[in-house]
Scaffold this motif. Sequence first.
Motif, PDB file in Angstrom:
ATOM      1  N   LEU A 134       0.830  -1.201   0.000  1.00 59.97           N
ATOM      2  CA  LEU A 134       0.000   0.000   0.000  1.00 59.97           C
ATOM      3  C   LEU A 134       0.866   1.253   0.000  1.00 59.97           C
ATOM      4  CD1 LEU A 134      -2.647   1.535   0.190  1.00 59.97           C
ATOM      5  CD2 LEU A 134      -2.686   1.067   2.657  1.00 59.97           C
ATOM      6  N   ILE A 167      -3.137   8.721   4.513  1.00 57.24           N
ATOM      7  CA  ILE A 167      -3.965   7.525   4.627  1.00 57.24           C
ATOM      8  C   ILE A 167      -4.833   7.720   5.863  1.00 57.24           C
ATOM      9  CG2 ILE A 167      -3.999   5.041   5.027  1.00 57.24           C
ATOM     10  CD1 ILE A 167      -1.324   4.866   3.568  1.00 57.24           C
ATOM     11  N   SER A 224     -12.423   2.611  -2.114  1.00 56.78           N
ATOM     12  CA  SER A 224     -11.812   1.310  -1.883  1.00 56.78           C
ATOM     13  C   SER A 224     -12.852   0.271  -1.459  1.00 56.78           C
ATOM     14  CB  SER A 224     -10.735   1.422  -0.802  1.00 56.78           C
ATOM     15  OG  SER A 224      -9.726   2.325  -1.196  1.00 56.78           O
ATOM     16  N   CYS A 247      -7.453   0.772  -1.709  1.00 59.24           N
ATOM     17  CA  CYS A 247      -6.731   0.299  -0.523  1.00 59.24           C
ATOM     18  C   CYS A 247      -7.213  -1.063  -0.043  1.00 59.24           C
ATOM     19  CB  CYS A 247      -6.877   1.317   0.603  1.00 59.24           C
ATOM     20  SG  CYS A 247      -6.238   2.962   0.202  1.00 59.24           S
TER      21      CYS A 247
END
Length: 286
Positions: A27, A153, A164, A196
């Motif tokens: 990620l 994030i 996501s 994600c």
Amino acid sequence: MFVLDNWHEGANHINGSAGAFFTPSGLAGDFAIDACGGRTIDLCAGIGVLAFHVFWRGYYARGQGAPEREIVCIERNPAYVEVGRKVLPEAKWICADVFDFDLRGLGHFGCAIANPPFGATPRSGSGPRYTGRSFEFHLIDIASDIADYGAFIIPQMSAPFEYSGVQCYRERKSEDYLKFAEQTGIHLEAGCGVDCSYHRDVWRGVAPNVEVVCANFEDMPRNKARSPTDPEAELRALWTEKRAPLDRQDAIIAEVAAKAKAGIRFVEPPVQADLLAEIERSSSKR
């Protein structure tokens, strides 16, 4: 890469109590696509997973003869800093709390990045404008004062959209996000479109639903460049470039303003010269 993929921070630290969970390496690699903008600061850096991928993506993408990308990592846990310095020695590591440290003293950054603790996590301070409970919004508020651009994030519930793990992109703005946007003037957007959820099963100890969000701080009214004819703006820009302490800048501006109000005229600018000389002396001592 072996350390980033295998070092388990939960072995010696109760991360859940601090709301801290390290970003999966895959990620972080995807996140680095959105983290553009020259000189970079990683807030709540952990062991440097984000900084590592941002640095090396920039390293291989730079033009011939171009300098390496400068990265500063701020992390309050000394054990994490010890590991981070081995993982990414190219970065400048500072063991400090982002809420207590004079970030402005580091100068201005092109980009701020973070995978901060989530939600109502205990903290030692607050952002300059946001008054809610979400740690991530306090940190983004702080970042907006020291960088032109930010990539973060954050929990999917804190993002103003869902992308996501869902069929298609859709806006969804929580009450807390609307409060954050109203108080700070910051609007978060999706970046290049990282799903994600693809990495959800490789988080260690927890599998949060998260999104990558980006913000252009440079376009905010309070961050727009002041008129080049404004002498205070010119002085502050020069002092910041020379990394003069903010409190020293404020003291000098206040002194000049007081003398001007009293009708005292300056035949020469001794204050600026004295400050720059002071900076040069302190630099030579290092």
